[in-house]
Design an enzyme around this catalytic site. Structure first.
Site, PDB file in Angstrom:
ATOM      1  N   GLU A  21     -39.802   4.950 -31.351  1.00 29.90           N
ATOM      2  CA  GLU A  21     -40.943   4.180 -31.876  1.00 29.90           C
ATOM      3  C   GLU A  21     -41.634   4.885 -33.048  1.00 29.90           C
ATOM      4  OE1 GLU A  21     -43.539   3.036 -28.653  1.00 29.90           O
ATOM      5  OE2 GLU A  21     -42.009   1.751 -27.745  1.00 29.90           O
TER       6      GLU A  21
ATOM      7  N   GLU B 255     -36.084  -0.595 -24.267  1.00 27.41           N
ATOM      8  CA  GLU B 255     -37.321  -0.686 -23.482  1.00 27.41           C
ATOM      9  C   GLU B 255     -37.673  -2.151 -23.317  1.00 27.41           C
ATOM     10  OE1 GLU B 255     -40.794   1.687 -24.289  1.00 27.41           O
ATOM     11  OE2 GLU B 255     -39.595   3.345 -25.107  1.00 27.41           O
TER      12      GLU B 255
END
Length: 501
Positions: free
Chosen positions: A173, A292
């Site tokens: 991320e 995720e």
């Protein structure tokens, strides 16, 4: 009663389901590791300190691959802290989650645990505070047989054979301002490119995952993917996607329809990947790692009350409902719809932290509601994903229009002569009668129809009532002259298994 129709044809192939589509995730956050998979002194702990009751539940899920050690945690992680003698390991402030990391469990311990539960490790490298040289050292430590400084250091730590980790994530991320070492797309793309080069020079057999946007709502979504792939397209094998859903406004009709957004998100990322393929005039097709995904919102208020710098605080411990299980089932169906491009996916996470498995310190372990659709898909969803043709009643809600009541994915295992239909009835009030055209599957019989349903959409499993919401056998399914007739309870996850006689 509402009625829907389904056509299943062997020729309508989406793609082969990679077993890694049913992966999961263990991060050093909350009680995922300490108090989750690892609790020395627990009555069920083995000699290494790992809880065998948790291991049994993980094996029940059949998890093929587990992402480790993060997540946000990895962007500040110095992997050297987690190897070597326990007595020499450093305690560190974990800035990502405001906790204290003891480093009792590190690379070698986690690898041993993963082997014991039958899973591969998807390893992540720190591209927040570190870079290409440290990633090169880590893969040499993990994958090189011996005869070099880092590989011989591993051997001196009691791990003679290399781990041979196949899949590696290039950071996590990195577009997020919350991320340690947050970067622009150009900064990350250049770093990821150089890291990928060094890692593949050490071990050319590995596969690499580049960071896509951390969520679709990021202001740089789309542009981030394009810029990162412009740098890394030739060196990486996958682009990552992340998404979480919640029902903060208590609007169940809209909540169970959230995967319409997920479908569109996947299509958008594929479009960017294919644009970059065209731009580079490449023959290579970029695959996706949805590493995720889950429901996440229940624990937000409780987490704000936690003290900082605790060891293994009870962090992000969502206790899931029946309606959450429906959304998880629909998310699995979304993944199967694009099995041609999504090769890996990780439900985040595996134990205690937004997880299908929960534990009590020094106490029991139990299955959350979301355990069941995940288990069913992992166990029975192996083979080829087929595209069902669906005609379904629809409804409108506050956030969406034309939401199909029936959501379905079909997996066909030709070798085993098995057909599995995963089906969700989103209708909150009525059962759904489904007629499925299965004339392509002459000689097949119904093995079982299992449903997960409960009169209360907010029903949960807890430590005191661990079996409040569990699957049950449905009766009444009929297969005659190639037509399958089944009844799906209101707001239910269903698995219909057929096999050739």
């Amino acid at each position: 009663m509402n009625k829907a129709e389904l056509i299943v044809d062997k020729q309508f192939v989406i793609g082969t389901v990679d077993p890694r589509l049913y992966g999961s995730f263990i991060e050093h956050v909350g009680r995922a590791v300490y108090g989750g998979i690892y609790e020395p002194g627990h009555p069920e702990a083995n000699e290494q300190g790992f809880r065998q009751d948790v291991m049994a539940l993980v094996q029940e899920l059949g998890v093929p691959v587990i992402r480790y050690p993060g997540g946000n945690f990895v962007s500040g992680y110095e992997w050297e802290d987690g190897v070597g003698p326990l007595s020499a390991r450093k305690r560190r402030l974990d800035l990502a989650w405001g906790a204290l990391e003891t480093n009792e469990v590190g690379t070698n311990e986690f690898a041993a645990w993963a082997r014991a539960v039958g899973a591969e490790v998807m390893m992540a490298v720190n591209l927040g505070t570190r870079g290409p040289a440290d990633a090169r050292n880590l893969i040499e430590y993990c994958n090189h047989p011996g005869g070099t400084y880092w590989s011989d250091l591993r051997r001196s730590h009691g791990q003679e054979a290399p781990h041979k980790f196949k899949t590696w994530c290039l950071g996590n991320e990195m577009d997020g301002p919350w991320q340690i070492g947050h970067k622009t797309a150009d900064e990350y793309g250049r770093t990821a490119l150089e890291t990928a080069k060094l890692m593949k020079w050490v071990d050319p057999s590995i596969e690499l995952v580049a960071c896509g946007s951390s969520m679709r709502d990021m202001p740089t979504f789309g542009e981030w993917e394009a810029t990162v792939l412009d740098h890394t397209y030739d060196q990486v094998d996958y682009l990552s996607l992340h998404t979480y859903y919640g029902n903060r406004k208590d609007d169940t009709a809209s909540f169970v329809a959230k995967t319409l957004e997920m479908d569109d998100y996947i299509h958008s990322v594929i479009a960017v990947c294919d644009y970059m393929k065209a731009k580079k005039r490449s023959k290579k097709q970029m695959m996706l790692s949805f590493d995720e995904w889950n429901v996440w919102y229940h624990s937000a208020d409780a987490d704000r009350q936690l003290e900082r710098w605790m060891i293994a605080p009870p962090q992000i411990e969502d206790i899931y409902t029946m309606e959450d299980a429906i959304v998880v089932g629909c998310m699995i169906i979304s993944l199967l719809k694009r099995a041609d491009r999504i090769r890996m996916a990780c439900i985040a996470q595996l134990v205690n932290v937004i997880a299908p498995i929960m534990t009590v310190n020094e106490g029991i372990a139990w299955r959350q509601t979301i355990f069941y659709p995940y288990q069913h898909a992992s166990v029975y969803g192996r083979g080829v994903s087929l595209k069902p043709i669906i005609r379904s009643p629809k409804y409108d809600c506050k956030q969406f229009t034309d939401v199909p009541c029936l959501e379905s994915a079909v997996v066909y295992d030709e070798g085993a002569e098995q057909l599995t239909i995963f089906a969700v009835n989103r209708d909150l009030a009525e059962a759904l009668e489904v007629e499925a055209d299965l004339r392509q599957f002459a000689g097949y019989r119904i093995v079982e129809h299992v449903a997960l349903a409960h009169p209360d959409p907010k029903a949960r499993n807890t430590a005191s009532e661990p079996r409040n919401v569990t699957p049950h056998a449905e009766s009444g399914a009929e297969l005659r002259d190639g037509c399958l007739r089944i009844r799906l309870p209101k707001l239910s996850w269903n698995v219909i298994r057929l096999k050739k006689t």
